[in-house]
Write an enzyme that holds these catalytic residues in place. Sequence first.
Site, PDB file in Angstrom:
ATOM      1  N   ARG A  34       2.442 -21.519 -20.474  1.00 38.44           N
ATOM      2  CA  ARG A  34       3.052 -20.395 -19.766  1.00 38.44           C
ATOM      3  C   ARG A  34       3.300 -20.850 -18.329  1.00 38.44           C
ATOM      4  NH1 ARG A  34       0.414 -15.582 -16.794  1.00 38.44           N
ATOM      5  NH2 ARG A  34       2.219 -14.259 -16.467  1.00 38.44           N
ATOM      6  N   GLU A  38       1.697 -12.338 -25.826  1.00 35.75           N
ATOM      7  CA  GLU A  38       2.513 -13.359 -25.154  1.00 35.75           C
ATOM      8  C   GLU A  38       2.254 -14.745 -25.750  1.00 35.75           C
ATOM      9  OE1 GLU A  38       0.778 -11.239 -21.881  1.00 35.75           O
ATOM     10  OE2 GLU A  38       2.413 -11.938 -20.609  1.00 35.75           O
ATOM     11  N   ARG A  84      -2.368  -4.527  -6.230  1.00 36.63           N
ATOM     12  CA  ARG A  84      -1.103  -4.697  -5.499  1.00 36.63           C
ATOM     13  C   ARG A  84      -0.471  -3.341  -5.226  1.00 36.63           C
ATOM     14  NH1 ARG A  84       1.686  -8.435  -9.654  1.00 36.63           N
ATOM     15  NH2 ARG A  84      -0.265  -9.262 -10.464  1.00 36.63           N
ATOM     16  N   HIS A  91       6.473 -10.937 -16.316  1.00 36.05           N
ATOM     17  CA  HIS A  91       6.006 -10.348 -17.589  1.00 36.05           C
ATOM     18  C   HIS A  91       7.096 -10.405 -18.659  1.00 36.05           C
ATOM     19  CE1 HIS A  91       3.153  -7.447 -15.186  1.00 36.05           C
ATOM     20  NE2 HIS A  91       2.552  -8.603 -15.449  1.00 36.05           N
ATOM     21  N   ASN A 143      -2.535 -21.280 -20.554  1.00 35.98           N
ATOM     22  CA  ASN A 143      -2.115 -20.443 -19.429  1.00 35.98           C
ATOM     23  C   ASN A 143      -3.044 -20.789 -18.276  1.00 35.98           C
ATOM     24  OD1 ASN A 143      -1.487 -18.464 -17.620  1.00 35.98           O
ATOM     25  ND2 ASN A 143      -1.845 -16.749 -19.001  1.00 35.98           N
TER      26      ASN A 143
END
Length: 404
Positions: A89, A384, A239, A178, A10
């Site tokens: 990923r 993940e 965010r 996600h 990743n």
Amino acid sequence: MKKNLILVLNCGSSSLKFSLIEPENGETVLLGLAERLLSDQASIKIKYQGQTTKSTLPSPFDHQTAILTLVEALALYKLNLQIFAIGHRVVHGGESYCTPTLVTNEVKTLIDNLSRLAPLHNFANLIGINAAEAVFSNLPQVVVFDTAFHQTMPEKAYIYGIPYALYQENGIRRYGFHGTSHYFVAQEAAKRLNKPLSKGNFISAHLGNGCSISAIKNGQSVDTSLGFTPLEGVMMGTRSGDVDPGIIFYLINQLGYTTKQVSHLLHKESGLLGVSGLSNDCREIEDAWLKEKNPRAKLALDIFCYRIAKSIASFTASLTSLDALIFTGGIGENSALIRENIIDQLSLLNFFVSNEKNITCRFGQAGHINTENSRQILVIPTNEEWVIAEQTSQLLLNKLPDKE
Ligand code: ADP
């Protein structure tokens, strides 16, 4: 020697997370992180058999140097010959990719083209792919997209209320992110409820630094809170989530902000950090409220939880039945306080939290946290990396199931 392990990478712009996974059972054989890449402080941490080793990286301090250092460790631990493939990923697959894909030059060009939609992420992911190809030239490389699971959303969920031509000509639509995490926890929830994923109806809340809520109908994503970019939806660590777009014009036209400053404000200075003025880290904000009674910490937590509760309630509009609400991600898996606050605002939907069970399901412990008279509420640690390893292996062994 069995050659069955998948190396999952990743790659971020200055970091590289890696884990070596046994795809059949999800066992993590080795994992680690290279950080501060492209600076002379670049370092790498590798955890194997309970021992963590940390070292600085030599010049040119880049992703390829990190992978070469990893390769040396793999050789030292005699794991290098057991690697079957590399799974990457990749954040944005656009509309072109809804399944794991073998890396070819054409695929790399498409990932590069999609950088216009996710400038920071896809570009970094591509650096990782190129670095891994250079080092593991004899191994197949597969990409798994974070947007892929949400490609089943209906048009009414992904088209914005703006001129349709902007979708047709420029790809401006909701994509969601996600996806790998929402898919994993839905699959695990279905197993726990003893039903096939194709019959599972869930709302999943992935709450980490980035946060998103998804509605999953018959095992497929039918709506999600992140949109064209990972800025939409609920409030996150730094965010903003949804704001009135009019604020952006006000900042620019009345307050003299540049577009770059607005972008920085909404991505890096807002959310839990912006409201609390303290931190983007949920643990620190919880401490500031619980130990010091800091009112802005309380406000940040309240806004965070209220917006998540509202989003969960709104996604019932996408479903005709609901088997369970699922919490995952660093906050969703660990914070009993946040879960309780959210669930307490969902009593009209018959969600009630059991305080005893809520406290127990933390630090990797999965389970139900609802009372007996409540709809089911599950905490499921996400994984993940396992999905990426499993899908990489299945693609290469040619047994990827039709999407359940
Ligand atoms: P990312 O989105 O970067 O993968 P994570 O899923 O690791 O992030 O989640 C990070 C968030 O999880 C941080 O806000 C952190 O404070 C929060 N978190 C981790 N452990 C706990 C805990 N025990 N209680 C509350 N929040 C926690």
